[in-house]
Design a protein around this motif. Structure first.
Motif, PDB file in Angstrom:
ATOM      1  N   LEU A 215       0.335  17.167 -13.211  1.00 35.87           N
ATOM      2  CA  LEU A 215       0.315  18.599 -12.896  1.00 35.87           C
ATOM      3  C   LEU A 215       1.588  19.308 -13.337  1.00 35.87           C
ATOM      4  O   LEU A 215       1.554  20.436 -13.837  1.00 35.87           O
ATOM      5  CB  LEU A 215       0.197  18.795 -11.375  1.00 35.87           C
ATOM      6  N   GLY A 216       2.694  18.642 -13.135  1.00 35.05           N
ATOM      7  CA  GLY A 216       3.982  19.338 -13.181  1.00 35.05           C
ATOM      8  C   GLY A 216       4.596  19.442 -14.554  1.00 35.05           C
ATOM      9  O   GLY A 216       4.002  19.132 -15.577  1.00 35.05           O
ATOM     10  N   LYS A 217       5.804  19.942 -14.541  1.00 38.65           N
ATOM     11  CA  LYS A 217       6.541  20.088 -15.788  1.00 38.65           C
ATOM     12  C   LYS A 217       7.598  19.003 -15.872  1.00 38.65           C
ATOM     13  O   LYS A 217       8.048  18.484 -14.849  1.00 38.65           O
ATOM     14  CB  LYS A 217       7.218  21.463 -15.792  1.00 38.65           C
TER      15      LYS A 217
ATOM     16  N   ARG B 141       0.593   8.957  -6.169  1.00 38.59           N
ATOM     17  CA  ARG B 141       0.890  10.377  -5.946  1.00 38.59           C
ATOM     18  C   ARG B 141       1.853  10.873  -7.029  1.00 38.59           C
ATOM     19  O   ARG B 141       1.728  11.988  -7.535  1.00 38.59           O
ATOM     20  CB  ARG B 141       1.512  10.540  -4.559  1.00 38.59           C
ATOM     21  N   TYR B 142       2.770  10.009  -7.389  1.00 43.74           N
ATOM     22  CA  TYR B 142       3.739  10.352  -8.433  1.00 43.74           C
ATOM     23  C   TYR B 142       3.020  10.646  -9.749  1.00 43.74           C
ATOM     24  O   TYR B 142       3.288  11.663 -10.406  1.00 43.74           O
ATOM     25  CB  TYR B 142       4.735   9.200  -8.585  1.00 43.74           C
ATOM     26  N   GLN B 143       2.062   9.735 -10.126  1.00 39.98           N
ATOM     27  CA  GLN B 143       1.330   9.945 -11.377  1.00 39.98           C
ATOM     28  C   GLN B 143       0.556  11.257 -11.341  1.00 39.98           C
ATOM     29  O   GLN B 143       0.549  12.018 -12.318  1.00 39.98           O
ATOM     30  CB  GLN B 143       0.336   8.779 -11.600  1.00 39.98           C
TER      31      GLN B 143
ATOM     32  N   SER C  90       0.828  -1.199   0.000  1.00 42.29           N
ATOM     33  CA  SER C  90       0.000   0.000   0.000  1.00 42.29           C
ATOM     34  C   SER C  90       0.874   1.265   0.000  1.00 42.29           C
ATOM     35  O   SER C  90       0.555   2.244  -0.660  1.00 42.29           O
ATOM     36  CB  SER C  90      -0.931  -0.002   1.198  1.00 42.29           C
ATOM     37  N   TRP C  91       2.001   1.207   0.719  1.00 42.46           N
ATOM     38  CA  TRP C  91       2.955   2.333   0.702  1.00 42.46           C
ATOM     39  C   TRP C  91       3.362   2.629  -0.728  1.00 42.46           C
ATOM     40  O   TRP C  91       3.294   3.737  -1.207  1.00 42.46           O
ATOM     41  CB  TRP C  91       4.214   1.947   1.471  1.00 42.46           C
ATOM     42  N   LYS C  92       3.754   1.534  -1.365  1.00 43.36           N
ATOM     43  CA  LYS C  92       4.305   1.693  -2.716  1.00 43.36           C
ATOM     44  C   LYS C  92       3.217   2.190  -3.675  1.00 43.36           C
ATOM     45  O   LYS C  92       3.443   3.093  -4.473  1.00 43.36           O
ATOM     46  CB  LYS C  92       4.834   0.339  -3.197  1.00 43.36           C
ATOM     47  N   GLU C  93       2.010   1.589  -3.548  1.00 42.96           N
ATOM     48  CA  GLU C  93       0.925   2.018  -4.431  1.00 42.96           C
ATOM     49  C   GLU C  93       0.607   3.482  -4.222  1.00 42.96           C
ATOM     50  O   GLU C  93       0.437   4.224  -5.191  1.00 42.96           O
ATOM     51  CB  GLU C  93      -0.336   1.165  -4.165  1.00 42.96           C
ATOM     52  N   ARG C  94       0.566   3.860  -2.953  1.00 46.56           N
ATOM     53  CA  ARG C  94       0.229   5.257  -2.678  1.00 46.56           C
ATOM     54  C   ARG C  94       1.288   6.195  -3.243  1.00 46.56           C
ATOM     55  O   ARG C  94       0.969   7.236  -3.832  1.00 46.56           O
ATOM     56  CB  ARG C  94       0.072   5.471  -1.165  1.00 46.56           C
ATOM     57  N   ALA C  95       2.519   5.786  -3.086  1.00 49.49           N
ATOM     58  CA  ALA C  95       3.600   6.631  -3.586  1.00 49.49           C
ATOM     59  C   ALA C  95       3.516   6.756  -5.099  1.00 49.49           C
ATOM     60  O   ALA C  95       3.663   7.850  -5.653  1.00 49.49           O
ATOM     61  CB  ALA C  95       4.943   6.048  -3.170  1.00 49.49           C
ATOM     62  N   LEU C  96       3.241   5.617  -5.765  1.00 47.49           N
ATOM     63  CA  LEU C  96       3.171   5.647  -7.229  1.00 47.49           C
ATOM     64  C   LEU C  96       1.988   6.486  -7.696  1.00 47.49           C
ATOM     65  O   LEU C  96       2.102   7.265  -8.653  1.00 47.49           O
ATOM     66  CB  LEU C  96       3.039   4.223  -7.778  1.00 47.49           C
TER      67      LEU C  96
END
Ligand code: HEC
Ligand code: HEC
Length: 324
Positions: A19-21, A12-14, A4-10
């Motif tokens: 949003l970002g550049k 959030r990354y997506q 779940s840690w990893k999924e959440r991190a991924l």
């Protein structure tokens, strides 16, 4: 839990990625601008302030205090705890491994946790390293120097610079460096007087008729600077500090005469430099017993520090003592 840690991190990354550049070119551009600004500041400092240059290294000079800049002091200090045969390991191999570890860290440590308390091993290692750096730097700063610290006289420094700028070494040599058209100047300070130098620099031909040394058309202050430099050449064991005469007064004068002043219990030391060398004088002040089992002079190891004994030895060896 790990999943779940990893999924959440991924996830959030997506999210952030949308949003970002992109890293290239936007982030690279920012980095480049900052690096460029820092470069301009460093360049400006180099032009305005410059780096302080020391004398040309002289392998025969034992009066030098070799010390790295503060940011390398920890390594310098650490090396003192390592036996000589392992020097390469401590000075080259270990630091290279640490740098390699830093480079590989993002590949080794791929856990998603960021908080220091979640990674006790690395946190402890990091703290130990920081404490080690600071501790070794402090110990290094406080470790005694082997030679007395002689503050450089700005006039002498200016004279040294003139000596280089006017290419005097084209004809003269100092400590084996330079030409042979003129006399070796390594010990010229003990051979000549101030007034002689002044006249010589104003007009070599007036002092030495027919001299091939060129007339230099120096300004009066340039003459003073060159003379100040010349006077430092050949002072026996090296330059001594203004403290040296006081050391002599406090510890030696009750028994020894020097330049016409002092006690009669021990020999007059005024001309000591003409028949004793530095090793003897230094050793005798530390502990006279090995030189003279019947000695009635106290040893000063323990009363005086090593740099103070060095300072006194140079003072006794100096030919310019009387004029100071
Ligand atoms: C073209 C070669 C030449 C150059 C350049 C030169 N000198 Fe000389 N210098 C000599 C010669 C030759 C003598 C010996 C004759 C004399 O005393 O004038 C001498 C003598 C001296 C002496 C006296 C040395 C002694 O043992 O008595 C000093 C000090 C000296 N020079 C310093 C300097 C300085 C400082 C410079 C640079 C500003 C300089 N010289 C540039 C050729 C040169
Ligand atoms: C209590 C008296 C006393 C004091 C203080 C003393 N000395 Fe001496 N020193 C002597 C005597 C006496 C000798 C003669 C040989 C001997 O007894 O060791 C001597 C010998 C020497 C010698 C050897 C001289 C030679 O010709 O070989 C040196 C160098 C020397 N002293 C330097 C110093 C210095 C530098 C100090 C101060 C740090 C000092 N002494 C303090 C009594 C003293």
């Amino acid at each position: 839990m790990m999943e779940s840690w990893k999924e959440r991190a991924l996830a959030r990354y997506q999210e952030l990625k949308k949003l970002g550049k992109s890293f290239f070119p936007y982030i690279i551009y920012k980095d480049t601008v900052v690096v460029f600004l820092i470069f301009v500041v460093v360049l400006g400092l180099a032009i305005v302030k410059g780096a302080e240059l020391e004398e040309v290294a002289d392998p025969t000079d034992t009066t030098y205090n070799p010390r790295p800049e503060w940011y390398f002091l920890f390594l310098f200090q650490a090396l003192k705890y390592v036996p000589g045969s392992l020097e390469a390991v401590a000075a080259i191999i270990l630091p290279s491994l640490v740098i390699l570890l830093m480079i590989l860290l993002p590949f080794i440590d791929r856990g998603p946790r960021r908080h220091p308390f979640d990674r006790p091993l690395l946190t402890i290692l990091g703290i130990v390293a920081i404490v080690g750096f600071i501790g070794l730097t402090v110990v290094g700063l406080e470790s005694p120097l082997l030679n007395p610290v002689v503050h450089k006289d700005p006039q002498v420094m200016a004279g040294r610079k003139l000596y280089a700028d006017l290419k005097c070494s084209y004809c003269h040599s100092i400590n084996g460096r330079g030409g042979v058209a003129g006399p070796d100047l390594t010990t010229v300070g003990s051979r000549r007087e101030r007034d002689w130098f002044v006249q010589h620099f104003q007009s070599p031909q007036r002092v030495t008729p027919g001299s091939v040394m060129p007339r230099l058309n120096l300004l009066p202050e340039e003459v003073d600077e060159l003379v100040a430099y010349m006077m430092t050449l050949g002072g026996g064991g090296g330059p001594f500090t203004p403290k040296a005469p006081h050391l002599f007064q406090d510890h030696c004068e009750s028994c020894h005469r020097l330049d016409g002043k002092g006690g009669e219990i021990g020999p007059d030391l005024t001309t000591l430099r003409t028949y004793r060398d530095k090793g003897f004088i230094y050793g005798y002040i530390q502990d006279p017993k090995p030189f003279n089992p019947e000695t009635s002079m106290p040893g000063f190891k323990g009363t005086l520090t090593d740099p103070e004994i060095e300072d006194l030895s140079r003072y006794l060896l100096s030919s310019k003592r009387e004029k100071k």
